[in-house]
Design an enzyme around this catalytic site. Structure first.
Site, short mmCIF file in Angstrom:
data_model
loop_
_atom_site.label_atom_id
_atom_site.label_comp_id
_atom_site.label_asym_id
_atom_site.label_seq_id
_atom_site.Cartn_x
_atom_site.Cartn_y
_atom_site.Cartn_z
N HIS A 101 28.51 33.03 42.32
CA HIS A 101 28.36 33.03 43.67
C HIS A 101 29.52 33.93 44.13
O HIS A 101 30.77 33.56 44.15
CB HIS A 101 28.73 31.48 44.15
CG HIS A 101 28.63 31.14 45.43
ND1 HIS A 101 28.65 30.11 46.16
CD2 HIS A 101 28.61 32.04 46.73
CE1 HIS A 101 28.42 30.10 47.60
NE2 HIS A 101 28.30 31.20 47.79
N ARG A 161 31.38 34.77 47.03
CA ARG A 161 31.65 34.09 48.72
C ARG A 161 32.34 35.11 49.39
O ARG A 161 33.09 35.72 49.09
CB ARG A 161 32.50 32.79 48.25
CG ARG A 161 31.86 31.74 47.60
CD ARG A 161 32.74 30.49 47.55
NE ARG A 161 32.85 30.00 48.92
CZ ARG A 161 32.04 28.59 49.40
NH1 ARG A 161 31.37 28.05 48.39
NH2 ARG A 161 31.96 28.15 50.58
N ARG A 200 36.78 33.52 46.89
CA ARG A 200 37.73 32.59 46.23
C ARG A 200 37.73 32.40 44.66
O ARG A 200 38.68 32.20 44.16
CB ARG A 200 37.74 31.25 46.80
CG ARG A 200 36.63 30.61 46.64
CD ARG A 200 36.31 28.79 47.03
NE ARG A 200 36.04 29.04 48.25
CZ ARG A 200 35.73 27.74 48.92
NH1 ARG A 200 35.34 26.91 48.11
NH2 ARG A 200 35.44 27.61 50.16
N HIS A 222 23.10 21.83 40.71
CA HIS A 222 24.03 20.91 41.46
C HIS A 222 24.34 19.70 40.97
O HIS A 222 23.36 18.72 41.12
CB HIS A 222 23.81 21.16 42.97
CG HIS A 222 25.25 21.60 43.88
ND1 HIS A 222 25.90 20.46 44.04
CD2 HIS A 222 25.79 22.67 44.06
CE1 HIS A 222 27.25 21.11 44.76
NE2 HIS A 222 26.87 22.33 44.77
N ASN A 227 26.68 28.66 35.54
CA ASN A 227 27.53 29.33 36.63
C ASN A 227 28.91 29.33 36.02
O ASN A 227 29.60 28.51 35.78
CB ASN A 227 27.19 28.14 37.76
CG ASN A 227 28.10 28.77 39.04
OD1 ASN A 227 29.38 28.98 38.94
ND2 ASN A 227 27.49 28.71 39.91
N THR A 278 28.97 24.46 47.45
CA THR A 278 28.02 24.58 48.48
C THR A 278 27.62 22.88 48.72
O THR A 278 27.34 22.32 47.87
CB THR A 278 26.79 25.22 47.62
OG1 THR A 278 27.09 26.37 47.33
CG2 THR A 278 25.63 25.38 48.75
N GLU A 329 15.34 26.96 44.54
CA GLU A 329 16.17 26.13 43.88
C GLU A 329 16.67 24.94 44.48
O GLU A 329 17.24 24.82 45.48
CB GLU A 329 17.67 26.79 43.47
CG GLU A 329 18.58 26.16 42.55
CD GLU A 329 19.72 26.64 42.10
OE1 GLU A 329 19.60 27.92 41.76
OE2 GLU A 329 20.86 26.18 41.84
N HIS A 357 34.02 29.09 38.02
CA HIS A 357 35.17 28.30 37.95
C HIS A 357 36.17 28.92 36.87
O HIS A 357 37.15 28.65 36.89
CB HIS A 357 35.11 26.99 37.80
CG HIS A 357 34.55 26.00 39.04
ND1 HIS A 357 34.94 26.27 40.25
CD2 HIS A 357 33.69 25.12 38.80
CE1 HIS A 357 34.25 25.61 41.18
NE2 HIS A 357 33.57 24.80 40.27
N GLU A 380 24.49 34.11 43.78
CA GLU A 380 24.28 33.08 44.95
C GLU A 380 25.18 33.93 46.12
O GLU A 380 26.22 34.24 45.90
CB GLU A 380 25.07 31.77 44.65
CG GLU A 380 24.21 30.99 43.51
CD GLU A 380 24.85 29.77 43.25
OE1 GLU A 380 25.93 29.53 43.73
OE2 GLU A 380 24.55 29.19 42.33
N1 PXP Z 1 23.16 25.95 42.40
C1 PXP Z 1 23.85 26.35 43.70
C2 PXP Z 1 23.12 26.96 44.39
C3 PXP Z 1 25.25 26.20 43.69
O1 PXP Z 1 25.94 26.60 44.88
C4 PXP Z 1 25.94 25.51 42.64
C5 PXP Z 1 27.58 25.72 42.67
O2 PXP Z 1 28.24 26.81 42.62
C6 PXP Z 1 25.23 25.48 41.21
C7 PXP Z 1 23.80 25.37 41.40
C8 PXP Z 1 25.95 24.62 40.11
O3 PXP Z 1 26.47 23.58 40.68
P1 PXP Z 1 27.58 22.68 39.71
O4 PXP Z 1 28.79 23.43 39.51
O5 PXP Z 1 27.83 21.32 40.11
O6 PXP Z 1 26.92 22.47 38.18
#
Ligand code: PXP
Length: 235
Positions: free
Chosen positions: A42, A44, A48, A186, A6, A100, A150, A9, A69
């Site tokens: 994601h 959003r 952001r 997550h 992901n 999330t 997921e 960031h 996402e």
């Molecule tokens: N899965 C989903 C649905 C999420 O919203 C996120 C965070 O954007 C992640 C996985 C990844 O989580 P983390 O950034 O804590 O690894």
């Protein structure tokens, strides 16, 4: 077991300055060359971190698979029907949240979720629902037409009790029984990922924060040394 990286960031840092860098696209390509099996972002409502431009370019350049996402927001859903990522992961979204906060409660608007899922699948997009690791939610996800679930590992990563672990294992088993792909994510990091990776029913892990954070730390020496060298060289 696949790893989806992901890259949100990278966008967060870019947007902190409103600049063109760091570019999530560049990060995605590097993640792929390091072995990532998929790229997740994601989109959003408040944009952001990830922007429409990022998703459109990622669609062009990602060679593995692109997982977006998104909430049920109408504008975003129609944009996704146009861009056609490989996967869309439906997530709940709250404006004030930092990330999330939990899984999608499939009981609140099942009709809307089912309709959005049908539309996405009819456009050739695979659909997954980000849900709490509860048997009832997995069964509902299957009934509403999801291709995958997921499972939210966030609560377990915060409180790594056996009870929370068993919930993930149990939900994953039900997912397989229902013919779904099982993804999880997550709060996973280098310290805790091994335990989740032992659950054979899980096909894919999506990890963001820990990888981007680690990239900053392991890249710091090189970034400073490069800058120092340039200063010493002068023009
Ligand atoms: N899965 C989903 C649905 C999420 O919203 C996120 C965070 O954007 C992640 C996985 C990844 O989580 P983390 O950034 O804590 O690894």
């Amino acid at each position: 077991m696949r790893l989806g990286v992901n890259i949100d960031h990278v966008g967060t840092i870019r947007e902190a300055r409103g600049m063109r860098y760091p570019d999530p696209i560049e990060a995605a390509l590097l993640a792929e060359s390091a072995g990532a099996d998929g790229i997740t972002a994601h989109l959003r409502i408040d944009r952001r971190h990830i922007k429409e431009r990022d998703i459109r370019i990622l669609r062009e350049v990602v060679k593995t698979h692109l997982n977006v996402e998104a909430s049920l927001d109408k504008e975003i859903q129609s944009m996704l029907l146009d861009i056609k990522p490989d996967w869309v992961c439906l997530v709940p979204e709250r404006e004030e949240e930092i990330t999330t906060e939990g899984g999608l409660n499939l009981k609140t608007v099942p009709g809307e979720i089912e309709k959005a899922t049908k539309k996405l699948k009819n456009s050739g997009i695979m659909v997954t629902f980000f849900i709490e690791p509860k048997v009832e939610m997995v069964e509902m996800a299957s009934d509403l037409g999801a291709c995958a679930v997921e499972l939210n590992t966030g609560k377990w990563s915060e409180y790594p009790s056996d009870a929370n672990y068993k919930k993930i294992e149990g939900a994953a088993q039900v997912g397989i029984t229902r013919g779904l792909e099982v993804h999880a994510g997550h709060g996973l990091n280098l310290r805790n990922v091994g335990r989740i990776a032992m659950i054979e029913e899980i096909d894919e892990l999506n990890i963001g924060h820990a990888i981007i954070s680690r990239a900053i730390i392991v890249g710091m020496e090189r970034a400073v040394a490069e800058m120092k060298e340039r200063i010493l060289l002068g023009e």
